[in-house]
Design a protein around this motif. Sequence first.
Motif, PDB file in Angstrom:
ATOM      1  N   ARG A  26       1.451   6.608  -6.839  1.00 53.26           N
ATOM      2  CA  ARG A  26       0.388   7.553  -7.184  1.00 53.26           C
ATOM      3  C   ARG A  26       0.885   8.990  -7.019  1.00 53.26           C
ATOM      4  NH1 ARG A  26      -4.931   6.810  -4.072  1.00 53.26           N
ATOM      5  NH2 ARG A  26      -5.172   5.084  -5.514  1.00 53.26           N
ATOM      6  N   SER A  27       1.592   9.235  -5.935  1.00 49.24           N
ATOM      7  CA  SER A  27       2.134  10.574  -5.688  1.00 49.24           C
ATOM      8  C   SER A  27       3.120  10.955  -6.789  1.00 49.24           C
ATOM      9  CB  SER A  27       2.817  10.611  -4.322  1.00 49.24           C
ATOM     10  OG  SER A  27       3.446  11.833  -4.116  1.00 49.24           O
ATOM     11  N   SER A  59       2.793  13.995  -9.488  1.00 49.35           N
ATOM     12  CA  SER A  59       3.878  14.970  -9.640  1.00 49.35           C
ATOM     13  C   SER A  59       4.324  15.054 -11.097  1.00 49.35           C
ATOM     14  CB  SER A  59       5.050  14.579  -8.745  1.00 49.35           C
ATOM     15  OG  SER A  59       6.146  15.413  -8.971  1.00 49.35           O
ATOM     16  N   LEU A  60       4.459  13.911 -11.738  1.00 51.40           N
ATOM     17  CA  LEU A  60       4.854  13.894 -13.152  1.00 51.40           C
ATOM     18  C   LEU A  60       3.797  14.547 -14.035  1.00 51.40           C
ATOM     19  CD1 LEU A  60       6.487  10.369 -13.485  1.00 51.40           C
ATOM     20  CD2 LEU A  60       7.623  12.586 -13.589  1.00 51.40           C
ATOM     21  N   ARG A  61       2.532  14.322 -13.719  1.00 50.19           N
ATOM     22  CA  ARG A  61       1.461  14.963 -14.484  1.00 50.19           C
ATOM     23  C   ARG A  61       1.555  16.487 -14.354  1.00 50.19           C
ATOM     24  NH1 ARG A  61      -3.307  11.100 -12.936  1.00 50.19           N
ATOM     25  NH2 ARG A  61      -3.140   9.613 -14.630  1.00 50.19           N
ATOM     26  N   VAL A 116       0.839  -1.196   0.000  1.00 49.20           N
ATOM     27  CA  VAL A 116       0.000   0.000   0.000  1.00 49.20           C
ATOM     28  C   VAL A 116       0.878   1.251   0.000  1.00 49.20           C
ATOM     29  CG1 VAL A 116      -1.626   1.348   1.389  1.00 49.20           C
ATOM     30  CG2 VAL A 116      -2.017  -1.094   1.035  1.00 49.20           C
ATOM     31  N   SER A 117       1.907   1.240   0.818  1.00 50.82           N
ATOM     32  CA  SER A 117       2.829   2.376   0.860  1.00 50.82           C
ATOM     33  C   SER A 117       3.487   2.579  -0.503  1.00 50.82           C
ATOM     34  CB  SER A 117       3.894   2.135   1.929  1.00 50.82           C
ATOM     35  OG  SER A 117       4.873   3.126   1.883  1.00 50.82           O
TER      36      SER A 117
END
Length: 111
Positions: free
Chosen positions: A62-63, A67-69, A55-56
Motif C-alpha cells: 500500500r505504501s 508513493s507510485l501514485r 499484513v506487513s
Amino acid sequence: MILSLRESLQDCKDTLASCQTEVEAAKSEIQKWRSVFEKESFIPPGMTPEPKFLVSYLLNLRSSEESLREQFERAKKKESAFIVTFAKREQEIAELKFGTLELNSSRRQCR
C-alpha cells in the motif's frame, strides 16, 4: 421440567452442529488462502504465510502504491508544464519566422 431440559439440550446440540459447520467452513477458507499465499513469490522458501508477515507485506504494498501514485501525479504535472513550455516555444518560433519573413519582404522592397 425434563421435557424442557431435553428441548434445551436439543437446541444446544443444534447450535453446536451449526457452529461446527461454520468452523469447518472457516478452516477450509483459511486453508484456501494459505495455499494461495504459499504459491506466491514474496514468501521466502520455508516460511509459512503468517498473518503478521502478510499484513506487513500488504502495508508495504500500500505504501509503495501511494508513493507510485504521488510520483505519477508529479510526472503528470511536469508533463503539463513541459507541454505549456513547448507550446510557448512553438509560438515564439512561429513569431520569429513571421518576423523574418516580414524583414525579408521589407528588405526586398528597399532594393
